[in-house]
Design a protein around this motif. Structure first.
Motif, PDB file in Angstrom:
ATOM      1  N   ARG A 194      39.085  44.536  45.787  1.00 58.79           N
ATOM      2  CA  ARG A 194      40.143  43.556  46.120  1.00 58.79           C
ATOM      3  C   ARG A 194      39.874  42.255  45.357  1.00 58.79           C
ATOM      4  O   ARG A 194      40.769  41.684  44.740  1.00 58.79           O
ATOM      5  CB  ARG A 194      40.155  43.317  47.633  1.00 58.79           C
ATOM      6  CG  ARG A 194      41.029  42.173  48.114  1.00 58.79           C
ATOM      7  CD  ARG A 194      42.518  42.488  48.133  1.00 58.79           C
ATOM      8  NE  ARG A 194      42.879  43.561  49.035  1.00 58.79           N
ATOM      9  CZ  ARG A 194      44.141  43.984  49.207  1.00 58.79           C
ATOM     10  NH1 ARG A 194      45.139  43.409  48.535  1.00 58.79           N
ATOM     11  NH2 ARG A 194      44.408  44.973  50.023  1.00 58.79           N
ATOM     12  N   LYS A 195      38.604  41.824  45.394  1.00 55.01           N
ATOM     13  CA  LYS A 195      38.217  40.572  44.736  1.00 55.01           C
ATOM     14  C   LYS A 195      38.397  40.674  43.214  1.00 55.01           C
ATOM     15  O   LYS A 195      38.958  39.771  42.578  1.00 55.01           O
ATOM     16  CB  LYS A 195      36.759  40.259  45.099  1.00 55.01           C
ATOM     17  CG  LYS A 195      36.229  38.951  44.559  1.00 55.01           C
ATOM     18  CD  LYS A 195      34.971  38.536  45.341  1.00 55.01           C
ATOM     19  CE  LYS A 195      34.313  37.314  44.719  1.00 55.01           C
ATOM     20  NZ  LYS A 195      33.448  37.694  43.570  1.00 55.01           N
ATOM     21  N   ALA A 196      37.939  41.773  42.651  1.00 55.78           N
ATOM     22  CA  ALA A 196      38.058  41.964  41.197  1.00 55.78           C
ATOM     23  C   ALA A 196      39.527  41.981  40.775  1.00 55.78           C
ATOM     24  O   ALA A 196      39.905  41.388  39.752  1.00 55.78           O
ATOM     25  CB  ALA A 196      37.367  43.263  40.787  1.00 55.78           C
TER      26      ALA A 196
ATOM     27  N   GLN B 101      47.156  45.032  43.949  1.00 58.02           N
ATOM     28  CA  GLN B 101      45.802  44.972  44.536  1.00 58.02           C
ATOM     29  C   GLN B 101      45.645  46.075  45.572  1.00 58.02           C
ATOM     30  O   GLN B 101      44.637  46.783  45.607  1.00 58.02           O
ATOM     31  CB  GLN B 101      45.582  43.631  45.237  1.00 58.02           C
ATOM     32  CG  GLN B 101      45.406  42.435  44.319  1.00 58.02           C
ATOM     33  CD  GLN B 101      45.362  41.133  45.114  1.00 58.02           C
ATOM     34  OE1 GLN B 101      44.917  41.096  46.256  1.00 58.02           O
ATOM     35  NE2 GLN B 101      45.835  40.061  44.501  1.00 58.02           N
ATOM     36  N   THR B 102      46.653  46.218  46.404  1.00 58.80           N
ATOM     37  CA  THR B 102      46.578  47.203  47.488  1.00 58.80           C
ATOM     38  C   THR B 102      46.552  48.624  46.936  1.00 58.80           C
ATOM     39  O   THR B 102      45.835  49.482  47.456  1.00 58.80           O
ATOM     40  CB  THR B 102      47.760  46.998  48.457  1.00 58.80           C
ATOM     41  OG1 THR B 102      47.681  45.663  48.961  1.00 58.80           O
ATOM     42  CG2 THR B 102      47.706  47.977  49.613  1.00 58.80           C
ATOM     43  N   LYS B 103      47.300  48.864  45.869  1.00 57.29           N
ATOM     44  CA  LYS B 103      47.276  50.193  45.246  1.00 57.29           C
ATOM     45  C   LYS B 103      45.873  50.522  44.734  1.00 57.29           C
ATOM     46  O   LYS B 103      45.340  51.621  44.963  1.00 57.29           O
ATOM     47  CB  LYS B 103      48.272  50.249  44.087  1.00 57.29           C
ATOM     48  CG  LYS B 103      49.715  50.278  44.550  1.00 57.29           C
ATOM     49  CD  LYS B 103      50.673  50.308  43.375  1.00 57.29           C
ATOM     50  CE  LYS B 103      52.111  50.359  43.875  1.00 57.29           C
ATOM     51  NZ  LYS B 103      53.094  50.242  42.806  1.00 57.29           N
ATOM     52  N   ILE B 104      45.271  49.572  44.038  1.00 58.68           N
ATOM     53  CA  ILE B 104      43.941  49.805  43.457  1.00 58.68           C
ATOM     54  C   ILE B 104      42.897  49.978  44.560  1.00 58.68           C
ATOM     55  O   ILE B 104      42.035  50.850  44.493  1.00 58.68           O
ATOM     56  CB  ILE B 104      43.556  48.636  42.522  1.00 58.68           C
ATOM     57  CG1 ILE B 104      44.576  48.500  41.391  1.00 58.68           C
ATOM     58  CG2 ILE B 104      42.160  48.845  41.946  1.00 58.68           C
ATOM     59  CD1 ILE B 104      44.504  47.161  40.670  1.00 58.68           C
TER      60      ILE B 104
ATOM     61  N   TRP C 244      32.898  49.079  38.037  1.00 58.95           N
ATOM     62  CA  TRP C 244      34.222  48.541  37.710  1.00 58.95           C
ATOM     63  C   TRP C 244      34.106  47.471  36.632  1.00 58.95           C
ATOM     64  O   TRP C 244      33.082  46.803  36.501  1.00 58.95           O
ATOM     65  CB  TRP C 244      34.928  48.013  38.952  1.00 58.95           C
ATOM     66  CG  TRP C 244      34.356  46.803  39.621  1.00 58.95           C
ATOM     67  CD1 TRP C 244      34.773  45.511  39.489  1.00 58.95           C
ATOM     68  CD2 TRP C 244      33.275  46.764  40.581  1.00 58.95           C
ATOM     69  NE1 TRP C 244      34.032  44.672  40.285  1.00 58.95           N
ATOM     70  CE2 TRP C 244      33.101  45.418  40.970  1.00 58.95           C
ATOM     71  CE3 TRP C 244      32.428  47.733  41.136  1.00 58.95           C
ATOM     72  CZ2 TRP C 244      32.130  45.019  41.892  1.00 58.95           C
ATOM     73  CZ3 TRP C 244      31.454  47.330  42.043  1.00 58.95           C
ATOM     74  CH2 TRP C 244      31.326  45.997  42.413  1.00 58.95           C
ATOM     75  N   GLU C 245      35.164  47.385  35.860  1.00 62.20           N
ATOM     76  CA  GLU C 245      35.190  46.406  34.765  1.00 62.20           C
ATOM     77  C   GLU C 245      36.635  46.031  34.462  1.00 62.20           C
ATOM     78  O   GLU C 245      37.550  46.838  34.635  1.00 62.20           O
ATOM     79  CB  GLU C 245      34.531  46.989  33.511  1.00 62.20           C
ATOM     80  CG  GLU C 245      35.226  48.235  32.999  1.00 62.20           C
ATOM     81  CD  GLU C 245      34.428  48.978  31.941  1.00 62.20           C
ATOM     82  OE1 GLU C 245      33.314  48.566  31.617  1.00 62.20           O
ATOM     83  OE2 GLU C 245      34.960  49.980  31.439  1.00 62.20           O
TER      84      GLU C 245
ATOM     85  N   ARG D  28      46.846  43.829  26.714  1.00 59.20           N
ATOM     86  CA  ARG D  28      47.057  43.900  28.161  1.00 59.20           C
ATOM     87  C   ARG D  28      45.711  44.018  28.874  1.00 59.20           C
ATOM     88  O   ARG D  28      44.727  44.491  28.303  1.00 59.20           O
ATOM     89  CB  ARG D  28      47.996  45.044  28.548  1.00 59.20           C
ATOM     90  CG  ARG D  28      47.535  46.371  28.050  1.00 59.20           C
ATOM     91  CD  ARG D  28      48.520  47.471  28.359  1.00 59.20           C
ATOM     92  NE  ARG D  28      47.863  48.735  27.982  1.00 59.20           N
ATOM     93  CZ  ARG D  28      48.296  49.924  28.326  1.00 59.20           C
ATOM     94  NH1 ARG D  28      49.392  50.039  29.042  1.00 59.20           N
ATOM     95  NH2 ARG D  28      47.651  51.003  27.959  1.00 59.20           N
ATOM     96  N   THR D  29      45.740  43.598  30.110  1.00 61.80           N
ATOM     97  CA  THR D  29      44.514  43.558  30.908  1.00 61.80           C
ATOM     98  C   THR D  29      44.626  44.576  32.030  1.00 61.80           C
ATOM     99  O   THR D  29      45.703  44.807  32.572  1.00 61.80           O
ATOM    100  CB  THR D  29      44.329  42.158  31.515  1.00 61.80           C
ATOM    101  OG1 THR D  29      44.375  41.208  30.457  1.00 61.80           O
ATOM    102  CG2 THR D  29      42.999  42.029  32.231  1.00 61.80           C
ATOM    103  N   GLY D  30      43.513  45.173  32.349  1.00 57.37           N
ATOM    104  CA  GLY D  30      43.512  46.131  33.445  1.00 57.37           C
ATOM    105  C   GLY D  30      42.181  46.133  34.166  1.00 57.37           C
ATOM    106  O   GLY D  30      41.243  45.417  33.803  1.00 57.37           O
ATOM    107  N   LEU D  31      42.132  46.934  35.196  1.00 63.07           N
ATOM    108  CA  LEU D  31      40.901  47.118  35.960  1.00 63.07           C
ATOM    109  C   LEU D  31      40.566  48.600  35.916  1.00 63.07           C
ATOM    110  O   LEU D  31      41.414  49.453  36.233  1.00 63.07           O
ATOM    111  CB  LEU D  31      41.109  46.646  37.408  1.00 63.07           C
ATOM    112  CG  LEU D  31      39.912  46.734  38.355  1.00 63.07           C
ATOM    113  CD1 LEU D  31      38.701  45.961  37.823  1.00 63.07           C
ATOM    114  CD2 LEU D  31      40.302  46.187  39.731  1.00 63.07           C
TER     115      LEU D  31
END
Ligand SMILES: Nc1ncnc2c1ncn2[C@@H]1O[C@H](COP(=O)(O)OP(=O)(O)O)[C@@H](O)[C@H]1O
Ligand SMILES: [Mg+2]
Length: 134
Positions: free
Chosen positions: A25-27, A38-41, A63-64, A71-74
């Protein structure tokens, strides 16, 4: 593609699933994902982490934040060295469980992210890598 720092935590017990949810959630917040994303991840990591604990005998979450083509992702990796999955295609089907679950964890997680890769080797363990792009 550039990856910033990789963070990691152990997944040994159910309480670690809660810690994994909080960390992700924080990341996701730091990357600037919407509340919905956020909730999906977080939901995806929750399912994968729980599988690592319940079926994999424990494992690790990495995680990174990743950047690709502007584009940015997690990106999340859940790894265990448990028994592996005999039939990964079957395991990905809605409602299939070998235990007493709902059988929605893996297929649900797949639908919540943009990239999903499950690798499993019988007797050696399971690795799931997922990415959600902003
Ligand atoms: N990390 C894992 N190691 C071994 N088997 C797994 C793992 N993750 C999932 N599985 C297998 O895939 C099945 C489906 O997983 P999932 O969709 O999360 O449903 P559920 O957890 O409700 O059973 C599980 O019942 C289990 O047999
Ligand atoms: Mg599950």
């Amino acid at each position: 593609m550039t990856a910033a720092t990789t963070d990691t935590m152990a997944l040994a017990r159910e309480t670690d699933v809660v810690l994994a949810r909080q960390a992700i959630r924080k990341a996701a917040q730091e990357i600037g994902f919407s509340i919905v994303d956020q909730t999906k991840i977080v939901t995806a990591v929750s399912e994968l982490a729980r599988n690592a604990v319940v079926y994999g005998g424990g494992g690790r979450l990495e995680w990174e934040s990743v950047t690709e083509n502007g584009r940015t992702g997690l990106r999340l990796t859940v790894i265990d060295q448990g028994p592996g999955i005999a039939d990964p295609e079957l395991a990905m089907k809605d409602g299939w469980t070998s235990g007493s679950g709902l059988g929605m964890g893996l297929p649900g997680a797949r639908r919540l992210v943009n990239e999903f890769k499950l690798t499993s080797k019988l007797g050696h363990g399971t690795t799931v890598v997922v990415t959600r792009w902003k």
